[in-house]
Design an enzyme around this catalytic site. Structure first.
Site, mmCIF file in Angstrom:
data_model
loop_
_atom_site.group_PDB
_atom_site.id
_atom_site.type_symbol
_atom_site.label_atom_id
_atom_site.label_comp_id
_atom_site.label_asym_id
_atom_site.label_seq_id
_atom_site.Cartn_x
_atom_site.Cartn_y
_atom_site.Cartn_z
ATOM 1 N N ARG A 97 44.726 29.093 43.487
ATOM 2 C CA ARG A 97 44.074 29.820 44.764
ATOM 3 C C ARG A 97 45.182 29.690 45.771
ATOM 4 N NH1 ARG A 97 40.760 31.805 42.111
ATOM 5 N NH2 ARG A 97 38.472 31.792 42.378
ATOM 6 N N GLU A 119 44.324 38.020 50.557
ATOM 7 C CA GLU A 119 44.342 38.725 49.392
ATOM 8 C C GLU A 119 43.706 40.046 50.077
ATOM 9 O OE1 GLU A 119 43.359 36.988 45.803
ATOM 10 O OE2 GLU A 119 44.803 35.534 46.032
ATOM 11 N N HIS A 146 46.371 38.929 41.725
ATOM 12 C CA HIS A 146 45.100 38.311 41.386
ATOM 13 C C HIS A 146 44.563 38.675 39.922
ATOM 14 C CE1 HIS A 146 41.822 35.295 42.824
ATOM 15 N NE2 HIS A 146 41.981 35.362 41.426
#
Ligand code: DGY
Length: 319
Positions: free
Chosen positions: A237, A266, A285
């Protein structure tokens, strides 16, 4: 009367059929500014919810008195306030296990591409700039035989270390909340302090859940303790890292390079300084994003939800 379920991520049709067979389903392929109110409205009468990639506030849940279970199509549960779930006795289900190998593959792609400058040099070829034999200025660094420091040696961390040890003959150091005897036995991994790990590793790979304890735990001090030749990898993360400190460490060559799948914000904003650094490999991601793995995660999340709403044992509760 059927129980009501809100779906807030596009799920394969066969899974939607399973849900519709048992529940009254309201589905959103994704939630954004255009349908956020409709999503909140649907949630008010829901008994279950299933989806991913959305921060779920306590206010939303507070307005849903019948809610019994939230099932996330992810292993991470940082988009929910776990204390709220505990206090209210709400079930929270997630999808561990099925994504370990795909995520470890992504992490290895980051290790290899940042060490061997794969993205930068592939772009050079595509731009028609490959004019002659590659010289020292474009050389990368070895991966095989180097030292990998895993901060976090859980399921995904172990899958990364297995690749490193068996496939690349790497020495494995790790730091974790508790020792991992299996990794020590099978991968010859050595438990060390965070400081020793940072000082000795050629690749420092962060693989921790985001919690109040881990948020921004990795910053200027940690980058300063790393070798100047070291490469930093993060696919857990982004908010575990002080991103401004990471940018500075990359700009002033406190560390050599970084491979990143996750970011503080993000999608990564187009003006992020990370995007102008040639020693950064940045992915959107994609840790678990393969057809097979995302299907397995969606199936598991639906199994979790159905079990919870039937009052059966939920296969994977996060708390
Ligand atoms: C996970 O499963 O937590 C992945 O990071 C996707 O969010």
């Amino acid at each position: 009367m059927k129980q009501r379920v809100v779906v807030y991520k596009k799920l394969p049709e066969h899974l939607m059929e399973r849900l519709r067979a048992e529940f009254d389903v309201t589905a959103f392929d994704r939630v954004d500014a255009g349908n956020r109110d409709a999503f909140a409205e649907a949630l008010k009468s829901a008994h279950g919810m299933i989806g991913a990639s959305l921060q779920i506030s306590n206010d939303l849940l507070e307005a849903a008195p019948d809610l019994r279970i939230a099932s996330t199509v992810s292993v991470g549960v940082d988009q929910f306030d776990l204390n709220y779930f505990r206090q209210r006795g709400l079930q929270l289900a997630h999808t561990p296990g099925v994504l370990n190998e795909a995520t470890a593959d992504t992490i290895f792609a980051l290790i290899l591409s940042s060490a061997r400058r794969v993205v930068e040099l592939a772009e050079l070829v595509k731009a028609g700039q490959w004019k002659g034999s590659i010289g020292e200025a474009q050389f990368g660094v070895n991966v095989h035989g180097k030292t990998l420091g895993m901060i976090g040696m859980g399921r995904i961390g172990s899958a990364v270390a297995r690749r490193a040890h068996h496939g690349f003959g790497m020495k494995i150091l790790y730091n974790n909340t508790r020792p991992n005897p299996e990794a020590e036995r099978e991968l010859d991994a050595t438990f060390v302090s965070k400081e020793d790990l940072l000082a000795q590793s050629d690749f420092v790979c962060l693989m921790l859940p985001l919690t109040a304890q881990t948020e921004r735990m990795f910053g200027a001090r940690e980058f300063g303790l790393m070798k100047r030749s070291a490469i930093f990898i993060n696919a857990s993360r982004g908010r575990i890292v002080d991103e401004a400190a990471l940018v500075r460490a990359l700009q002033d060559k406190t560390i050599h390079a970084a491979g990143l799948d996750v970011f503080e914000v993000e999608p990564l904003p187009a003006d992020s300084p990370l995007l102008s650094l040639s020693n950064v490999v940045a992915l959107p991601h994609i840790g678990s994003a393969t057809h097979e793995t995302r299907l397995a995660m969606a199936e598991l999340a639906v199994d979790n939800l159905i079990a919870g709403l039937r009052g059966e044992t939920v296969p994977h509760l996060a708390l």
